[in-house]
Structures are given as structure tokens and as C-alpha cells.
Motif scaffolding. Structure first.
Motif, PDB file in Angstrom:
ATOM      1  N   SER A  16       0.812  -1.211   0.000  1.00  0.00           N
ATOM      2  CA  SER A  16       0.000   0.000   0.000  1.00  0.00           C
ATOM      3  C   SER A  16       0.852   1.271   0.000  1.00  0.00           C
ATOM      4  O   SER A  16       1.785   1.401   0.786  1.00  0.00           O
ATOM      5  CB  SER A  16      -0.912   0.000   1.232  1.00  0.00           C
ATOM      6  OG  SER A  16      -1.711   1.151   1.247  1.00  0.00           O
ATOM      7  N   GLY A  17       0.510   2.161  -0.922  1.00  0.00           N
ATOM      8  CA  GLY A  17       1.161   3.456  -0.979  1.00  0.00           C
ATOM      9  C   GLY A  17       2.468   3.508  -1.745  1.00  0.00           C
ATOM     10  O   GLY A  17       3.021   4.577  -1.961  1.00  0.00           O
ATOM     11  N   ALA A  25      11.238  -3.515  -5.236  1.00  0.00           N
ATOM     12  CA  ALA A  25      12.198  -3.152  -4.189  1.00  0.00           C
ATOM     13  C   ALA A  25      11.529  -3.241  -2.815  1.00  0.00           C
ATOM     14  O   ALA A  25      12.126  -3.750  -1.856  1.00  0.00           O
ATOM     15  CB  ALA A  25      12.756  -1.754  -4.429  1.00  0.00           C
ATOM     16  N   ALA A  26      10.302  -2.766  -2.711  1.00  0.00           N
ATOM     17  CA  ALA A  26       9.585  -2.847  -1.431  1.00  0.00           C
ATOM     18  C   ALA A  26       9.371  -4.297  -1.029  1.00  0.00           C
ATOM     19  O   ALA A  26       9.590  -4.667   0.138  1.00  0.00           O
ATOM     20  CB  ALA A  26       8.236  -2.117  -1.546  1.00  0.00           C
ATOM     21  N   ILE A 118      10.209   6.646   2.230  1.00  0.00           N
ATOM     22  CA  ILE A 118      10.806   7.385   1.107  1.00  0.00           C
ATOM     23  C   ILE A 118      10.156   6.954  -0.200  1.00  0.00           C
ATOM     24  O   ILE A 118       9.813   7.786  -1.044  1.00  0.00           O
ATOM     25  CB  ILE A 118      12.330   7.184   1.083  1.00  0.00           C
ATOM     26  CG1 ILE A 118      12.961   7.918   2.268  1.00  0.00           C
ATOM     27  CG2 ILE A 118      12.932   7.650  -0.236  1.00  0.00           C
ATOM     28  CD1 ILE A 118      14.422   7.574   2.517  1.00  0.00           C
ATOM     29  N   PHE A 119       9.977   5.647  -0.374  1.00  0.00           N
ATOM     30  CA  PHE A 119       9.344   5.131  -1.592  1.00  0.00           C
ATOM     31  C   PHE A 119       7.938   5.721  -1.766  1.00  0.00           C
ATOM     32  O   PHE A 119       7.534   6.068  -2.876  1.00  0.00           O
ATOM     33  CB  PHE A 119       9.228   3.607  -1.560  1.00  0.00           C
ATOM     34  CG  PHE A 119      10.526   2.848  -1.653  1.00  0.00           C
ATOM     35  CD1 PHE A 119      11.763   3.490  -1.739  1.00  0.00           C
ATOM     36  CD2 PHE A 119      10.509   1.460  -1.636  1.00  0.00           C
ATOM     37  CE1 PHE A 119      12.946   2.767  -1.816  1.00  0.00           C
ATOM     38  CE2 PHE A 119      11.688   0.731  -1.728  1.00  0.00           C
ATOM     39  CZ  PHE A 119      12.908   1.377  -1.819  1.00  0.00           C
ATOM     40  N   LYS A 120       7.200   5.803  -0.676  1.00  0.00           N
ATOM     41  CA  LYS A 120       5.821   6.315  -0.750  1.00  0.00           C
ATOM     42  C   LYS A 120       5.777   7.778  -1.179  1.00  0.00           C
ATOM     43  O   LYS A 120       4.828   8.209  -1.818  1.00  0.00           O
ATOM     44  CB  LYS A 120       5.130   6.164   0.605  1.00  0.00           C
ATOM     45  CG  LYS A 120       4.779   4.742   0.949  1.00  0.00           C
ATOM     46  CD  LYS A 120       4.177   4.646   2.332  1.00  0.00           C
ATOM     47  CE  LYS A 120       3.883   3.187   2.680  1.00  0.00           C
ATOM     48  NZ  LYS A 120       3.336   3.041   4.042  1.00  0.00           N
ATOM     49  N   ALA A 121       6.793   8.526  -0.822  1.00  0.00           N
ATOM     50  CA  ALA A 121       6.788   9.972  -1.071  1.00  0.00           C
ATOM     51  C   ALA A 121       7.383  10.365  -2.419  1.00  0.00           C
ATOM     52  O   ALA A 121       7.226  11.502  -2.846  1.00  0.00           O
ATOM     53  CB  ALA A 121       7.557  10.678   0.048  1.00  0.00           C
TER      54      ALA A 121
END
Length: 170
Positions: A16-17, A25-26, A118-121
Motif C-alpha cells: 500500500s502506498g 524493491a519494497a 521514502i518510496f511512498k513519497a
């Protein structure tokens, strides 16, 4: 449900997000975190710094994956490493009183959380921006740095599992 009975993280659907391009990567970072805790759950603290056949210790692997993830996130921001990061690098693999198994696993878990935030932003157009790595300023991109951080973590988790298996059978 026990994580060992669940499918691997990449087969559980999107995180999510997280933007589509950063899902792999996540997934890899989340898989690494699960495996760190699964593999070290019953690992004896006394063996944390042992180096079977001269190979890297479990403690080293835990420090190293945390340090590399931190360094790749810094390079992805287009920043040079700080003196604190260089000091962390110099101390990788060296046992000290505060470098207990619980501290090392928690430190990695927190760094994974930081990476996911960081990934989400991040905006998709940032991912292809050029970045450099290290003092030699070797070429990469933001996406390349994030991918390397994730696959590097997975590689060291595999090495750590082998070390744990060898140490537990001695």
C-alpha cells in the motif's frame, strides 16, 4: 498467520502506498526483514560474531545490510555520505557491547521502514534521475540505487542463512 506459512511477500499483492515501479524493491526489503527475524529467532547470541571457515559473521551481515541500505538512500538523495556513515562502515563486523542481536535486527527493521516511507513519497519522474555512487562518482539512477539496496539485502540474507545453518550444526 505465521510468516513461514504465508506466500513470499512479492506474492501477497501490492504494498500500500508504494509506486508501481518500486513494488519489487519494497517486496524484497519486506522479505528481507521477515527473513532476518525468522532466521535469527532462536539463534544463540554467543555465535553472533563467529566466522565459520573465515566467512562473514551473522553480526556483520546484519550491520552490513543496514549500512548499505542507509548509504543507498543517501546516494539516491544526491548527497555524499556523512562522517557518521563512514564511521558506521568502518565498524561493520566489529563486535561492541551495544551490538547485540536484538539491536541489529531492530536497526535493520527501522531502516526498512525509512526506505518504505521514502518510496511512498517519491514522484515517478525522480526515479530515472542520474545519481553517483561513492568517491569515484560511479553512475547510477535513483531507481538503480533503490533496486540495488533491495537485491543486496536479499543476497546477504541468503549468505546469513548459510552461516546460521553452519553455526547451528557445529
Amino acid at each position: 498467520m505465521d510468516a513461514s506459512k504465508k506466500p513470499e511477500v512479492w506474492l501477497r499483492g501490492p504494498v500500500s502506498g508504494i509506486p508501481v515501479l518500486l513494488q519489487p524493491a519494497a517486496h524484497a526489503l519486506l522479505q528481507s526483514r521477515e527473513e532476518v527475524f525468522n532466521y535469527t529467532e532462536a539463534f544463540p547470541e554467543v555465535l553472533l560474531w563467529d566466522k565459520p571457515a573465515g566467512r562473514a559473521s551473522v553480526g556483520f551481515h546484519l550491520q552490513h545490510i543496514t549500512g548499505v541500505l542507509d548509504r543507498m538512500l543517501t546516494y539516491a538523495e544526491g548527497k555524499p555520505l556523512s562522517e557518521e556513515q563512514f564511521e558506521f562502515l568502518r565498524r561493520e563486523g566489529k563486535p561492541t557491547e551495544d551490538r547485540k542481536l536484538a539491536n541489529l535486527t531492530t536497526d535493520f527493521s527501522k531502516k526498512v521502514d525509512e526506505a518504505l516511507e521514502i518510496f511512498k513519497a517519491i514522484q515517478d519522474e525522480i526515479l530515472t534521475q542520474k545519481r553517483t555512487v561513492g568517491r569515484k562518482k560511479l553512475p547510477s539512477t535513483v531507481l538503480g540505487l533503490y533496486f540495488h539496496a533491495a537485491e543486496h539485502s536479499q543476497r546477504h540474507i541468503g549468505q546469513m542463512l548459510v552461516t546460521i545453518s553452519v553455526l547451528k550444526t557445529d
